[in-house]
Scaffold this motif. Structure first.
Motif, mmCIF file in Angstrom:
data_model
loop_
_atom_site.group_PDB
_atom_site.id
_atom_site.type_symbol
_atom_site.label_atom_id
_atom_site.label_comp_id
_atom_site.label_asym_id
_atom_site.label_seq_id
_atom_site.Cartn_x
_atom_site.Cartn_y
_atom_site.Cartn_z
ATOM 1 N N THR A 10 -11.522 12.089 -5.216
ATOM 2 C CA THR A 10 -10.435 11.214 -4.780
ATOM 3 C C THR A 10 -9.385 11.071 -5.880
ATOM 4 O O THR A 10 -9.644 11.363 -7.048
ATOM 5 C CB THR A 10 -10.959 9.811 -4.384
ATOM 6 O OG1 THR A 10 -11.571 9.193 -5.514
ATOM 7 C CG2 THR A 10 -11.950 9.899 -3.232
ATOM 8 N N GLY A 39 -6.795 8.198 -2.048
ATOM 9 C CA GLY A 39 -7.373 8.965 -0.954
ATOM 10 C C GLY A 39 -8.057 10.217 -1.447
ATOM 11 O O GLY A 39 -8.210 10.436 -2.652
ATOM 12 N N CYS A 51 -2.222 13.064 -5.064
ATOM 13 C CA CYS A 51 -1.836 11.704 -5.441
ATOM 14 C C CYS A 51 -0.445 11.364 -4.905
ATOM 15 O O CYS A 51 -0.245 10.292 -4.333
ATOM 16 C CB CYS A 51 -1.899 11.547 -6.953
ATOM 17 S SG CYS A 51 -1.684 9.846 -7.484
ATOM 18 N N ARG A 53 1.037 12.644 -2.338
ATOM 19 C CA ARG A 53 0.926 12.523 -0.875
ATOM 20 C C ARG A 53 0.351 11.165 -0.488
ATOM 21 O O ARG A 53 0.867 10.489 0.404
ATOM 22 C CB ARG A 53 0.041 13.651 -0.316
ATOM 23 C CG ARG A 53 -0.214 13.535 1.187
ATOM 24 C CD ARG A 53 -1.166 14.592 1.710
ATOM 25 N NE ARG A 53 -2.399 14.731 0.946
ATOM 26 C CZ ARG A 53 -3.434 13.883 1.005
ATOM 27 N NH1 ARG A 53 -3.388 12.825 1.788
ATOM 28 N NH2 ARG A 53 -4.517 14.091 0.273
ATOM 29 N N GLU A 54 -0.699 10.752 -1.168
ATOM 30 C CA GLU A 54 -1.323 9.451 -0.848
ATOM 31 C C GLU A 54 -0.360 8.287 -1.122
ATOM 32 O O GLU A 54 -0.301 7.336 -0.350
ATOM 33 C CB GLU A 54 -2.621 9.265 -1.638
ATOM 34 C CG GLU A 54 -3.762 10.136 -1.171
ATOM 35 C CD GLU A 54 -4.274 9.813 0.225
ATOM 36 O OE1 GLU A 54 -3.958 8.736 0.766
ATOM 37 O OE2 GLU A 54 -4.995 10.663 0.790
ATOM 38 N N GLU A 57 2.050 8.322 1.839
ATOM 39 C CA GLU A 57 1.397 7.891 3.078
ATOM 40 C C GLU A 57 1.117 6.388 3.083
ATOM 41 O O GLU A 57 1.319 5.717 4.089
ATOM 42 C CB GLU A 57 0.077 8.647 3.288
ATOM 43 C CG GLU A 57 0.247 10.094 3.669
ATOM 44 C CD GLU A 57 -1.077 10.849 3.771
ATOM 45 O OE1 GLU A 57 -1.017 12.049 4.044
ATOM 46 O OE2 GLU A 57 -2.158 10.247 3.571
ATOM 47 N N GLU A 58 0.660 5.870 1.946
ATOM 48 C CA GLU A 58 0.200 4.483 1.922
ATOM 49 C C GLU A 58 1.262 3.468 1.532
ATOM 50 O O GLU A 58 1.090 2.278 1.775
ATOM 51 C CB GLU A 58 -1.028 4.369 1.016
ATOM 52 C CG GLU A 58 -2.187 5.183 1.567
ATOM 53 C CD GLU A 58 -3.516 4.895 0.915
ATOM 54 O OE1 GLU A 58 -3.590 4.055 -0.015
ATOM 55 O OE2 GLU A 58 -4.509 5.524 1.339
ATOM 56 N N ASP A 101 0.689 5.053 6.812
ATOM 57 C CA ASP A 101 -0.689 5.230 7.272
ATOM 58 C C ASP A 101 -1.105 3.973 8.037
ATOM 59 O O ASP A 101 -1.003 2.857 7.521
ATOM 60 C CB ASP A 101 -1.587 5.446 6.049
ATOM 61 C CG ASP A 101 -3.013 5.792 6.398
ATOM 62 O OD1 ASP A 101 -3.482 5.444 7.497
ATOM 63 O OD2 ASP A 101 -3.685 6.409 5.548
#
Length: 157
Positions: A10, A39, A51, A53-54, A57-58, A101
């Motif tokens: 992760t 994620g 990282c 991307r997460e 998204e978040e 997300d």
């Protein structure tokens, strides 16, 4: 023969601005939990790309991690373990974060004191540990303050 140990890989990002940290709020098994944007690593993706991307998204923010805070091994249970690569980004001004997300219900800019007060509402002990490690590294003010991203090999095979 025992089953091979296969921890999940992760990524997470400590996002800091003017004494506050950006945390995401999510509902896990009916309970509200707080975490850094985080994620799983996906196939054919570098840790740094995962990282970024997460984060997007978040939080809806388009950020690239600036440095590596640490690599952590954590066992949530006898059959659920993680190797977590925690990065950091320092912002000059707080930005409004809007999760993309559906799992993320909200975002919050919180002080260290407010984060500590969340106690067992933190998704894992790594949330507070990585923030404390981040702060310890910047307080030393000795180069490099954090591990440079060049440490990570991002070549694809």
């Amino acid at each position: 023969m025992t089953e091979r140990y296969k921890p999940n890989t992760t990524v997470a990002c400590v996002i800091h601005c003017q004494g506050k940290f950006l945390l995401v709020e999510e509902c896990i098994n009916g309970e509200t939990k707080f975490n850094q944007p985080a994620g799983h690593l996906e196939a054919n993706e570098s840790l740094i790309d995962a990282c970024a991307r997460e984060i997007t998204e978040e939080t809806g923010l388009e950020l690239t991690p600036q440095a590596l805070v640490g690599i952590y091994q954590f066992s949530a249970s006898a059959d659920l373990a993680f190797i977590r690569y925690t990065f950091c980004s320092e912002l000059a001004t707080q930005q409004y974060a809007t999760p993309r997300d559906n799992v993320i219900t909200d975002t919050h800019w919180l002080s260290l004191t407010e984060i500590k007060a969340l106690g067992n509402k933190l998704r894992s002990p790594l949330v507070l540990k990585s923030i404390e490690d981040y702060l310890q590294q910047i307080e030393k003010k000795l180069p490099p303050q954090h591990t440079p991203l060049t440490l990570l090999n991002v070549d694809y095979f």
